[in-house]
Design a protein around this motif. Structure first.
Motif, PDB file in Angstrom:
ATOM      1  N   THR A  19      -3.512   4.030  -9.955  1.00  0.00           N
ATOM      2  CA  THR A  19      -4.087   2.743  -9.593  1.00  0.00           C
ATOM      3  C   THR A  19      -5.600   2.866  -9.579  1.00  0.00           C
ATOM      4  N   PRO A  20      -6.298   1.824  -9.993  1.00  0.00           N
ATOM      5  CA  PRO A  20      -7.760   1.893  -9.943  1.00  0.00           C
ATOM      6  C   PRO A  20      -8.289   1.782  -8.514  1.00  0.00           C
ATOM      7  N   THR A  21      -7.481   1.230  -7.618  1.00  0.00           N
ATOM      8  CA  THR A  21      -7.976   1.045  -6.249  1.00  0.00           C
ATOM      9  C   THR A  21      -7.361   2.078  -5.325  1.00  0.00           C
ATOM     10  N   ILE A  22      -8.184   3.045  -4.985  1.00  0.00           N
ATOM     11  CA  ILE A  22      -7.720   4.129  -4.127  1.00  0.00           C
ATOM     12  C   ILE A  22      -8.762   4.349  -3.041  1.00  0.00           C
ATOM     13  N   GLU A  23      -8.296   4.578  -1.844  1.00  0.00           N
ATOM     14  CA  GLU A  23      -9.187   4.893  -0.719  1.00  0.00           C
ATOM     15  C   GLU A  23      -8.890   6.330  -0.293  1.00  0.00           C
ATOM     16  N   ILE A  24      -9.861   7.205  -0.550  1.00  0.00           N
ATOM     17  CA  ILE A  24      -9.679   8.600  -0.140  1.00  0.00           C
ATOM     18  C   ILE A  24      -9.971   8.662   1.347  1.00  0.00           C
ATOM     19  N   TYR A  25      -8.920   8.802   2.127  1.00  0.00           N
ATOM     20  CA  TYR A  25      -9.070   8.642   3.569  1.00  0.00           C
ATOM     21  C   TYR A  25      -9.464   9.946   4.247  1.00  0.00           C
ATOM     22  N   SER A  26      -9.024  11.052   3.721  1.00  0.00           N
ATOM     23  CA  SER A  26      -9.424  12.348   4.287  1.00  0.00           C
ATOM     24  C   SER A  26      -9.196  13.397   3.208  1.00  0.00           C
ATOM     25  N   ILE A  27      -9.426  14.643   3.557  1.00  0.00           N
ATOM     26  CA  ILE A  27      -9.308  15.696   2.538  1.00  0.00           C
ATOM     27  C   ILE A  27      -7.894  15.749   1.978  1.00  0.00           C
ATOM     28  N   ASP A  28      -6.896  15.338   2.742  1.00  0.00           N
ATOM     29  CA  ASP A  28      -5.513  15.506   2.275  1.00  0.00           C
ATOM     30  C   ASP A  28      -4.705  14.211   2.208  1.00  0.00           C
TER      31      ASP A  28
ATOM     32  N   CYS B 125      -4.712  -6.178   8.546  1.00  0.00           N
ATOM     33  CA  CYS B 125      -5.943  -6.457   9.311  1.00  0.00           C
ATOM     34  C   CYS B 125      -6.988  -5.382   9.088  1.00  0.00           C
ATOM     35  N   ILE B 126      -6.588  -4.249   8.582  1.00  0.00           N
ATOM     36  CA  ILE B 126      -7.528  -3.145   8.406  1.00  0.00           C
ATOM     37  C   ILE B 126      -7.923  -3.106   6.935  1.00  0.00           C
ATOM     38  N   ALA B 127      -9.227  -3.227   6.701  1.00  0.00           N
ATOM     39  CA  ALA B 127      -9.726  -3.373   5.343  1.00  0.00           C
ATOM     40  C   ALA B 127      -9.395  -2.138   4.498  1.00  0.00           C
ATOM     41  N   PHE B 128      -9.160  -2.410   3.232  1.00  0.00           N
ATOM     42  CA  PHE B 128      -8.964  -1.346   2.260  1.00  0.00           C
ATOM     43  C   PHE B 128     -10.334  -0.993   1.701  1.00  0.00           C
ATOM     44  N   GLU B 129     -10.744   0.248   1.853  1.00  0.00           N
ATOM     45  CA  GLU B 129     -12.124   0.615   1.509  1.00  0.00           C
ATOM     46  C   GLU B 129     -12.160   1.566   0.328  1.00  0.00           C
ATOM     47  N   ASP B 130     -12.169   0.970  -0.863  1.00  0.00           N
ATOM     48  CA  ASP B 130     -12.156   1.843  -2.040  1.00  0.00           C
ATOM     49  C   ASP B 130     -13.557   2.224  -2.496  1.00  0.00           C
ATOM     50  N   GLN B 131     -14.588   1.578  -1.915  1.00  0.00           N
ATOM     51  CA  GLN B 131     -15.960   2.001  -2.222  1.00  0.00           C
ATOM     52  C   GLN B 131     -16.365   3.091  -1.244  1.00  0.00           C
ATOM     53  N   VAL B 132     -16.947   4.142  -1.756  1.00  0.00           N
ATOM     54  CA  VAL B 132     -17.422   5.197  -0.868  1.00  0.00           C
ATOM     55  C   VAL B 132     -18.760   4.762  -0.276  1.00  0.00           C
TER      56      VAL B 132
ATOM     57  N   ALA C  35       4.304   0.441   2.174  1.00  0.00           N
ATOM     58  CA  ALA C  35       4.518  -0.659   3.122  1.00  0.00           C
ATOM     59  C   ALA C  35       3.455  -1.729   2.916  1.00  0.00           C
ATOM     60  N   PRO C  36       3.646  -2.900   3.560  1.00  0.00           N
ATOM     61  CA  PRO C  36       2.687  -3.993   3.345  1.00  0.00           C
ATOM     62  C   PRO C  36       1.352  -3.834   4.074  1.00  0.00           C
ATOM     63  N   THR C  37       1.232  -2.934   5.050  1.00  0.00           N
ATOM     64  CA  THR C  37      -0.068  -2.707   5.705  1.00  0.00           C
ATOM     65  C   THR C  37      -0.324  -1.205   5.778  1.00  0.00           C
ATOM     66  N   LYS C  38      -1.592  -0.862   6.013  1.00  0.00           N
ATOM     67  CA  LYS C  38      -1.948   0.552   6.077  1.00  0.00           C
ATOM     68  C   LYS C  38      -1.263   1.235   7.261  1.00  0.00           C
ATOM     69  N   THR C  39      -1.209   0.545   8.387  1.00  0.00           N
ATOM     70  CA  THR C  39      -0.583   1.141   9.570  1.00  0.00           C
ATOM     71  C   THR C  39       0.910   1.380   9.323  1.00  0.00           C
TER      72      THR C  39
ATOM     73  N   TYR D  29       0.845  -1.188   0.000  1.00  0.00           N
ATOM     74  CA  TYR D  29       0.000   0.000   0.000  1.00  0.00           C
ATOM     75  C   TYR D  29       0.885   1.244   0.000  1.00  0.00           C
ATOM     76  N   ALA D  30       0.393   2.295  -0.635  1.00  0.00           N
ATOM     77  CA  ALA D  30       1.055   3.592  -0.515  1.00  0.00           C
ATOM     78  C   ALA D  30       0.103   4.534   0.201  1.00  0.00           C
ATOM     79  N   LEU D  31       0.640   5.298   1.129  1.00  0.00           N
ATOM     80  CA  LEU D  31      -0.140   6.379   1.707  1.00  0.00           C
ATOM     81  C   LEU D  31       0.435   7.696   1.176  1.00  0.00           C
ATOM     82  N   VAL D  32      -0.399   8.412   0.433  1.00  0.00           N
ATOM     83  CA  VAL D  32       0.008   9.709  -0.095  1.00  0.00           C
ATOM     84  C   VAL D  32      -0.645  10.780   0.769  1.00  0.00           C
ATOM     85  N   ASP D  33       0.161  11.627   1.356  1.00  0.00           N
ATOM     86  CA  ASP D  33      -0.338  12.619   2.321  1.00  0.00           C
ATOM     87  C   ASP D  33       0.214  13.990   1.924  1.00  0.00           C
TER      88      ASP D  33
END
Length: 420
Positions: free
Chosen positions: A92-101, A232-239, A139-143, A2-6
């Motif tokens: 990537t087609p699978t993106i989870e918009i986690y917050s405004i930034d 362990c924390i699901a990837f939520e690409d559906q809004v 990294a391999p997990t979101k955390t 996973y990549a976290l872009v902030d």
DNA sequence: TCTGGGGTCCTAGGACCC
DNA sequence: TCTGGGGTCCTAGGACCC
């Protein structure tokens, strides 16, 4: 992976894009009502300005160092956020918009031989397309991606991209991360864990599972396992539809009479109704609350809320306003200095699944036609062009916004002009 | 001496996030 | 004078049911 872009100092960066004179200068963005600091440029951070600090606490610091201070301009930030996300979707087609930034990107099914280089490409593309600087943690997990992102920001030699992949990279990253900096560990848990000798992310990853579950629940356990590289924390690409919707505000000035508060509450209820209609849901419960200023300990304090259950779920502004005002009337007491009020709607159901009752007194189809017309007018001609009368017009309660920047990207008459 | 037990639903409160 | 706003999830405990 996973990549976290902030985005770096997102709100401050947005202000800077349209006002290049601010480059290299300390900038702060204030919360609603110009209350506390919610975003700072690096220069402002270096001055010791911290998140959540009340602006009036640091008035002198701001004056002495020529800090540029802005009210928050959500129309601008929301629009810039959209541009950043539109750019990220290209990777990537699978993106989870986690917050405004920030957004998580999943690289599942995609092969990258050089993650560091790929991160760089993402970073440079966002910067080129939008002007917003971002950091990328992979990294391999979101955390762990969160931790990687933090290290990308901290360790400048990595040029804004940090990859955690091998077991030894995980161990190094965990060793150099305080437990309080781990995503999911807030101040209460951090203090508790410190008391039990757990100070780093590595200590936490090694803590016994049963102990973690007992004291930090299954949520804490997921975090622990994610630190070891187990997703362990699901990837939520559906809004998903929101489960609660709230509109709450502090007043610009103290209110003592029910009149203006009632207008405010009507406006908040109307705003909730609009948000409900936007996601095509109806609410079955409405909560209205008011309270005094808790910081003014010399004043008499009062806080109440009233929860109301509707016979039939609704998203009609008229109905929600009516209930909110009835609720307010039942909790308002004279003799207090009110500072804040709010409306929260919950028990949301899809509007196609609203079940009526035999003795329904509301003409629902008429309400529906009226609301559709109201939304269309306000969408076309701008927010709140048409209002329900009880929402008021003088608005003595409205919040303070004394240092607002122009809506560079969303209003034609405020668009940036360049003299060539 | 012994006082049923297990399941579901709801809510309040507490933790967390940005 | 002046201290944000909007969300999520989990757990414990009570009500209720058979």
């Amino acid at each position: 992976m996973y990549a976290l872009v902030d985005c770096n100092n997102f709100y401050a960066s947005c202000e800077r894009i349209f006002n290049p004179g601010l480059i290299g200068k300390p900038i702060c963005i204030l919360s609603n009502n110009d209350g506390v600091i919610i975003s700072r440029s690096d220069e402002a951070k270096d001055l010791g300005i911290t998140m959540g600090q009340p602006a009036f606490f640091i008035k002198e610091l701001i004056a002495d160092n020529n800090v540029y201070v802005f009210s928050s301009n959500y129309a601008l930030y929301g629009d810039m956020s959209q541009r950043v996300m539109d750019t990220l979707v290209q990777f990537t087609p699978t993106i989870e918009i986690y917050s405004i930034d920030e957004a998580f990107l999943s690289f599942k099914g995609l092969e990258y031989y050089d993650l560091q280089a790929h991160g760089q490409t993402i970073r440079e593309t966002v910067k080129r397309n939008t002007g917003i600087p971002v950091c990328v943690g992979i990294a391999p997990t979101k955390t762990l991606a969160k931790i990687a992102n933090r290290l990308a920001k901290k360790r400048m030699e990595n040029k804004g991209v940090f990859v955690i992949s091998t077991a030894s990279e995980i161990e190094d990253a965990l060793t150099s991360t305080n437990i309080s900096d781990v995503w999911g560990i807030g101040s209460q848990y951090a203090e508790f864990l410190n008391r039990h000798g757990i100070n780093t992310a590595l200590d936490y990853a090694k803590a016994p599972e049963a102990w973690v579950k007992k004291y930090l629940s299954v949520v804490g356990l997921r975090t622990r396992n994610e630190l070891s590289g187990i997703p362990c924390i699901a990837f939520e690409d559906q809004v998903e539809d929101k489960k609660n919707i709230a509109t709450t505000r502090s007043f610009g000035d103290i209110q003592t009479e029910i009149g203006p508060i009632s207008e405010a509450v009507a406006t908040f209820a109307g705003a909730c109704a609009e948000k409900l209609r936007k996601q095509h849901t109806c609410a079955s419960t409405l909560t209205v609350f008011i309270h005094t200023n808790q910081f003014r300990t010399q004043d008499k304090q009062y806080a109440r809320n009233r929860v109301m259950q509707f016979p039939v779920a609704t998203n009609s502004s008229l109905e929600l306003i009516k209930y909110a005002q009835i609720g307010l009337k039942s909790i308002f007491k004279k003799g207090y200095k009110y500072k804040k009020a709010g409306v929260i709607v919950s028990g949301l159901v899809p509007d196609s699944q609203v079940s009526g009752t035999l003795f329904d007194e509301v003409n629902r189809s008429a309400h529906k036609r009226l609301m559709t017309a109201l939304d269309e007018i306000n969408t076309t001609f701008g927010r709140e062009k048409v209002r329900v009368a009880s929402q008021g017009f003088d608005r003595s309660w409205k919040l303070r916004q004394e240092r607002l920047s122009p809506n560079y990207t969303t209003k034609w008459n405020e668009i940036l002009t360049i003299n060539v």
